[in-house]
Structures are given as C-alpha cells and as structure tokens.
Design a protein around this motif. Structure first.
Motif, PDB file in Angstrom:
ATOM      1  N   GLN A 100      39.353   9.649  92.839  1.00 21.78           N
ATOM      2  CA  GLN A 100      38.027   9.533  92.239  1.00 21.78           C
ATOM      3  C   GLN A 100      37.896   8.204  91.483  1.00 21.78           C
ATOM      4  O   GLN A 100      36.827   7.601  91.463  1.00 21.78           O
ATOM      5  CB  GLN A 100      37.807  10.718  91.286  1.00 21.78           C
ATOM      6  N   VAL A 118      37.505   5.218  93.983  1.00 26.11           N
ATOM      7  CA  VAL A 118      36.231   5.098  94.667  1.00 26.11           C
ATOM      8  C   VAL A 118      35.158   4.524  93.729  1.00 26.11           C
ATOM      9  O   VAL A 118      34.047   4.246  94.123  1.00 26.11           O
ATOM     10  CB  VAL A 118      35.819   6.458  95.268  1.00 26.11           C
ATOM     11  N   PRO A 168      34.044   1.380  90.971  1.00 23.29           N
ATOM     12  CA  PRO A 168      34.284  -0.081  91.040  1.00 23.29           C
ATOM     13  C   PRO A 168      35.258  -0.593  89.978  1.00 23.29           C
ATOM     14  O   PRO A 168      35.066  -1.675  89.448  1.00 23.29           O
ATOM     15  CB  PRO A 168      32.881  -0.664  90.839  1.00 23.29           C
ATOM     16  N   CYS A 195      33.903   5.155 102.359  1.00 20.95           N
ATOM     17  CA  CYS A 195      33.896   4.935 100.909  1.00 20.95           C
ATOM     18  C   CYS A 195      34.755   3.754 100.498  1.00 20.95           C
ATOM     19  O   CYS A 195      34.846   3.431  99.315  1.00 20.95           O
ATOM     20  CB  CYS A 195      34.417   6.168 100.185  1.00 20.95           C
ATOM     21  N   LYS A 204      31.427   0.528  96.612  1.00 16.95           N
ATOM     22  CA  LYS A 204      31.800   1.465  95.554  1.00 16.95           C
ATOM     23  C   LYS A 204      30.738   1.551  94.454  1.00 16.95           C
ATOM     24  O   LYS A 204      30.581   2.586  93.827  1.00 16.95           O
ATOM     25  CB  LYS A 204      33.151   1.062  94.951  1.00 16.95           C
ATOM     26  N   ARG A 205      30.033   0.436  94.219  1.00 16.75           N
ATOM     27  CA  ARG A 205      28.987   0.461  93.193  1.00 16.75           C
ATOM     28  C   ARG A 205      27.758   1.229  93.656  1.00 16.75           C
ATOM     29  O   ARG A 205      26.978   1.701  92.850  1.00 16.75           O
ATOM     30  CB  ARG A 205      28.597  -0.966  92.806  1.00 16.75           C
ATOM     31  N   ILE A 249      27.631   3.891  96.001  1.00 20.33           N
ATOM     32  CA  ILE A 249      27.770   5.250  96.532  1.00 20.33           C
ATOM     33  C   ILE A 249      28.320   6.195  95.463  1.00 20.33           C
ATOM     34  O   ILE A 249      28.942   5.775  94.497  1.00 20.33           O
ATOM     35  CB  ILE A 249      28.724   5.291  97.752  1.00 20.33           C
ATOM     36  N   TYR A 287      30.754   9.743  95.290  1.00 18.83           N
ATOM     37  CA  TYR A 287      31.737  10.384  96.156  1.00 18.83           C
ATOM     38  C   TYR A 287      32.325  11.601  95.457  1.00 18.83           C
ATOM     39  O   TYR A 287      32.691  11.548  94.288  1.00 18.83           O
ATOM     40  CB  TYR A 287      32.844   9.386  96.489  1.00 18.83           C
ATOM     41  N   MET A 288      32.368  12.684  96.176  1.00 20.29           N
ATOM     42  CA  MET A 288      32.980  13.881  95.630  1.00 20.29           C
ATOM     43  C   MET A 288      34.087  14.292  96.586  1.00 20.29           C
ATOM     44  O   MET A 288      33.841  14.615  97.751  1.00 20.29           O
ATOM     45  CB  MET A 288      31.923  14.974  95.529  1.00 20.29           C
ATOM     46  N   ALA A 302      29.472  12.390  89.937  1.00 25.60           N
ATOM     47  CA  ALA A 302      29.390  11.434  91.045  1.00 25.60           C
ATOM     48  C   ALA A 302      28.018  10.752  91.077  1.00 25.60           C
ATOM     49  O   ALA A 302      27.831   9.751  91.751  1.00 25.60           O
ATOM     50  CB  ALA A 302      29.667  12.140  92.367  1.00 25.60           C
TER      51      ALA A 302
END
Lengths: 367, 246
Positions: free
Chosen positions: A205, A208, A210, B54, B79-80, B82, B84-85, B152
């Motif tokens: 987590q 993913v 930044p 991702c 990454k900025r 999206i 994500y779980m 998320a």
C-alpha cells in the motif's frame, strides 16, 4: 516532502509505543546480555587447582608453600601424593599443575647459586599453562629476592602500566560488549521494521503511493536511531556504574561516535531487509552477520595483528573494529576526536556506503 | 502524457515469472467513468495485471497507458493519479482508525489542515466516529474494507483499482460495498475491480473473463448472457471455461 517524512516517522513511533512488550525487550535485552557476558567473559584466572609434593619438609619449604597458599591464583587441592600418580591427577582433572619441591631445597637455598624446584603443568589449555608459568615465575623471583640475598640481578624491569593499571579485563571487555550489542540491536531494529511491513502486506500500500524510497528509509531510520541511542546510553550507564569502566575522555565525543555507529548498524539492517522476506529470516541474518564478525574479527577478543593477512583486511570492513578503537580510546585513554579521525572516517565511510547500497537496492516494485 | 480517450489502454501486455506466463498477451481499454470488471479463478492473472497497471510490477512486454501515463516510464505520475486497494487488508492493525487515515493523508502529501478536514469527512461518511480512536484490529472485516477503500480515495483519484475488495466479507457488507462503488462511479470515477463472485460480475458495466493469463471474453454482462444463452453470470462463466477447455 517534509509532511510525508513526518507522517512516516510519526507512524513508526506509534508502532513502537503500541507494542510495549517489544519495547521492553529492546531496552532490557542488551542490559541483561551485558550482565551475562560481563561476568562470563574474563581473561583473569584464579583458583588454579594445584598439588604440591614437598620432599624437603623443612621450615623453608613450608614458608614457600605458605606464600603460594596466600594468593588466590593457586588453590591447593592435594599434598604429597606419590609421584607416579601425577599423570592420573591430570587425567581426572583434579589439578592443573603439580609443584615438586626436591629434598635438597633448603640446603641448596643456603649454599648453591641455583635452587631447583619442578613445576609440572597441564598444557591442554596452552594459554592457561602460560599464565601459570608466568605467575609462578614472578612468585618464585620475589621469594628468591627475600631469601637469597647473594643472588645478584644484572638488571630488573620495573613495569608501569598505563590506562588500566590493575589490568582488569572488564575494562577491555565491557566497551567491546557495548560495541557488539549496539550493532546487533540497531541491525535487528531496522531489518525487522521493514520486513514486517512486507510480511503483513502494508508495504504494498505504501509502494503504490508516491512516496520516494529515500523517504521510507529515512522515516524508518530516524525513530530507531533515537531508540538505539537510548539503548546505548543505558548500556553505557551500566558499564560505567556497575562494571566501573571509567570514561576518561569526553562523554560528548563518545555520544557523537555512538550516533555514527548506530547509523552504521541501522543501515546494515536496511540492507538485510532488502534481501529477506520474512521476519524470521531477517532476525537470523542480523544475528549471524553482526555477532560473529564482531566477536571474531574486530579485535573484541582476538588481536587483529595476529590474524592472517586476509582477515586483517576483512576486519577493516567490520564496523566494530573501528568503533572499538574509538570507544576504548575515549573511555580508557581520553582520546579526542582528532586522535580518532581515521577510525571515525572509516565508520562514516561504512555507514554512507551501506545507506547508499540499501537505498539503491530498496525497490519500489514488488518482485 | 499520452491521451487516447481511454482511462486505461492496454495492448499485448505480457508478464513472465521465470518461464511461467502469468499474463499472456492481454489487450483491453477502459472508458472514463466505467466500472470495469475482471473475472477469473485464483491464479488467472488478475492481480498480476492490476499490479502492472499500478506501477508495482514491470511488464515483460506490451504497452499499457494508465490515466494517460506509461507504466514503463511514468510510474510515479501514475501513483499520484490512482487509488489502489490490495487484496489483503493493508492498513495498520495496531494503529487507530484516525491514525491510519492521518498517515495515508500525509503519505499522499496532504497538509495538516487538509488531513484534518479529510479525516472528519471520512469518519462522517463511514459512520465511524465512535470507533475513530479504537485500534483498527478491533473492527469487523466489512468495516475494515470500507475504511481501506476510503483511505485509497484520500487524494481524490479519478481511477481506482480494487483487487478482490469483497473476499471474506459477508453478503450484507458486500452489497453495501457495491453501493459505494456505484456512488463513486456516479461521481465520474473509473473503477477497475477484480472479483471471483459471479453475482458481483453482474454489477459491472463491462466484464472481462480471464483464464490462464489470457482474456477469453470481454463484453457487457447482458451481451455475454445473450451470447451464451445463459440466465446468470455463473452459467456464462461455466460455459466460457468449458468452451476454452474443449
């Protein structure tokens, strides 16, 4: 950037505080180990089991035996056994040396230039045998000086011992133990902190998001540097006040060197965490790769100069080698940082190199 | 940034693990605002595909543009943009609900004030005020999943990847969770969701069925049911799998 770093640091402190059991272990384990090893590891010898065979049976010989009895180095466990049993006694470990005083001991002492007595030593432990031999030579020389004034000495050596006048092995070992324990604890702390997140899946987590790897690493290192520092101070306090190891040099220098040494350990832990996937593996790796080289190759017990050349080079990349010179230098000799600039340089270099390698190896990808 | 009009644009995407092809030459597009479903058995390659999109895993070959960014070059930008779980619950069990939200807010670069308002907003939304300062470990799984979804969404992404978000959750909570997904979709967010529940597959706007790393069907649930003359997605899935095996 700062906000991100701050969040990670704060979160790491929450983890530490939420788990008081682990915290207690982290703070108490090194102190317990220091007590354990501090008492177990010593080079001082006493209570050497000794058998004396006195063929002379004169006031002179009894006076000499009394001299031996009065030290706590020798412990007389047998008297006047038949000489045929000497080997048997060594075999059954009932004595480590046998002293044979000849029948002409008293008369020789008065008439001859040389008086012979025999010392038989069990040298299955050669180091101990050497000790026994030296100690006995000193003892008999003193006795000779008192009882045979005709014996002229060409010259005599008068030693003056600096930095550890009582030759206490605590002074030598306690700083060494501090070096071992701090490295172990700091390597364990970081490697487990990162591998735990891989194991429970929270790392995924974070990766993913930044966040930059440098932020993750610094965010993890700062809290544990503080924890490691508290640990080191506790260890130092026990070393100083319980084992009586002096701190002749500046305590500020010592703490400064400690911080660098802790950073070396933490970055070593980081490196371990980038190559292991389970907490158990990380723990084993940290234990093996810190304790063994530190004890064997850093000069903690065995002098580096008497190692084969290749190991002398290897010892240069063991952080404890340099930290040991620093901590012994500051605590026992009162060295300043300037005297220790080479050792500090090595330590800085090692810490920097390790951090660089682990930042590079720390991947933001799952593999 | 490349713009093809699609939120996710994938062409011939392949990922090998050693000699094993986890994802085999997959191509598809996801439109903005769509709920796009990935259906397949365990090990079909759903998670691997999501992880590549991702930026958690590099593809072996092929092309993938996510939210306008290339997965080979611009993973940081992806990454900025999206949310994500992960399949496994990946919030910290030893932190409270509030601390988890604050942490992830900080990680996504929100400032202190933003974190404060966002936390209040989320606690309202999740109706978790009375549990805000309890350890996350003490929450029931259904709530944890909702919490994971909300964290998320902290940075307000337009594209959200959900990897089997409802596995292990009771039917009631699953239904509630899908209501959330619909709300998000109505707000214009694109949802990319994997599942192995057939009833959930019906909720998706479009659906792809994966098997052994390949996409074997891709269409609206309704069209798939017509094509295979089936009443439920369960039947469709069984027929698709049998067809491939035959």
């Amino acid at each position: 950037m700062n906000q991100i770093l701050l969040s990670i640091i704060k979160k790491e402190f929450w983890h530490i505080l939420r788990d008081p059991q682990t915290l207690v272990i982290i703070l108490l384990m090194p102190i317990l180990m220091l007590f354990l090893f501090g008492y177990a590891i010593t080079l001082e010898m006493k209570d050497i089991t000794t058998v004396i065979i006195d063929h002379s049976k004169t006031p002179h010989s009894r006076q000499f035996i009394e001299k031996i009895r009065s030290t706590d180095f020798f412990n007389i466990t047998g008297f006047n056994i038949p000489e045929s049993q000497i080997e048997d006694i060594f075999f059954r470990r009932q004595a480590r040396c046998v002293l044979v005083i000849p029948s002409d001991f008293a008369s020789d002492l008065q008439t001859e230039m040389r008086t012979k007595i025999q010392l038989i030593i069990d040298a299955s432990d050669p180091n101990a045998a050497n000790f026994i031999n030296n100690y006995f030579a000193q003892l008999s020389m003193r006795y000779n000086n008192e009882n045979n004034p005709r014996l002229a000495m060409p010259f005599s050596v008068e030693p003056r011992i600096f930095y550890n006048p009582d030759l206490k092995s605590d002074y030598f070992f306690v700083p060494g133990l501090i070096a071992v324990l701090i490295l172990l604890i700091s390597a364990l702390l970081t490697s487990i902190a990162i591998v735990r997140e891989k194991e429970i899946g929270t790392m995924e987590q974070i990766l993913v998001s930044p966040v930059h790897p440098v932020q993750i690493i610094i965010g993890k290192v700062i809290p544990y540097t503080i924890l490691g520092f508290i640990d080191s101070i506790l260890i130092l306090l026990v070393g100083h006040f319980w084992f009586g190891v002096p701190v002749i040099g500046s305590i500020v220098f010592l703490l400064f060197a400690l911080v660098i040494y802790i950073l070396t350990g933490l970055s070593f832990g980081l490196m371990i965490s980038t190559i292991t996937d389970s907490q158990q593996m990380a723990m084993m790796a940290a234990l093996l790769s810190t304790i063994l080289p530190t004890i064997m190759l850093s000069g903690f017990i065995f002098p580096i100069k008497s190692m084969p050349l290749i190991f002398q080079y290897v010892s240069k990349i063991v952080p404890a080698t340099h930290f040991l010179e620093i901590i012994r230098g500051i605590m026992l000799k009162g060295n300043t940082l300037l005297d220790l600039k080479v050792q500090l340089g090595y330590l800085f270099g090692l810490a920097g190199l390790l951090i660089l390698v682990s930042v590079r190896k720390f991947s933001t990808k799952l593999e | 940034m490349t713009n093809s009009g699609y939120t996710v644009h994938v062409e011939n995407l392949t990922r090998m693990f050693g000699t094993f092809k986890a994802v085999d030459n997959v191509s598809f597009q996801v439109k903005p605002g769509e709920i796009f479903g990935f259906l397949g058995a365990n090990g079909a390659g759903k998670t691997t595909t999501i992880r590549m999109l991702c930026g958690l895993l590099l593809p072996t070959s092929g092309k993938a543009i996510v939210a306008g960014y290339d997965v080979y070059k611009d993973t940081e930008a992806i990454k900025r943009h999206i949310g994500y779980m992960a399949q496994r619950f990946s919030l910290y069990e030893d932190l409270t609900v509030r601390e988890n939200i604050e942490f992830y807010g900080g990680v996504y670069g929100l400032n202190r004030k933003q974190i404060k308002t966002k936390t209040a907003e989320l606690l309202d939304y999740l109706k978790l005020w009375e549990h805000a300062d309890k350890l996350t470990a003490s929450l029931p799984l259904g709530w944890k999943q909702r919490m994971a979804l909300s964290t998320a969404l902290l940075h307000n992404p337009d594209l959200i990847f959900l990897d089997e978000p409802t596995s292990g959750v009771d039917p009631e909570s699953r239904r509630n969770f899908w209501m959330l997904i619909y709300e998000l979709s109505e707000q214009g967010k694109t949802i990319f969701v994997t599942t192995h529940f057939m009833d959930e597959a019906e909720y998706c706007h479009r659906l792809s069925i994966m098997r052994d790393g390949k996409i074997v069907e891709l269409d609206k649930p309704q069209s798939l049911k017509q094509k295979y003359k089936a009443d439920t997605m369960q039947d469709v899935f069984m027929k698709v799998v049998q067809k491939v095996e035959a």
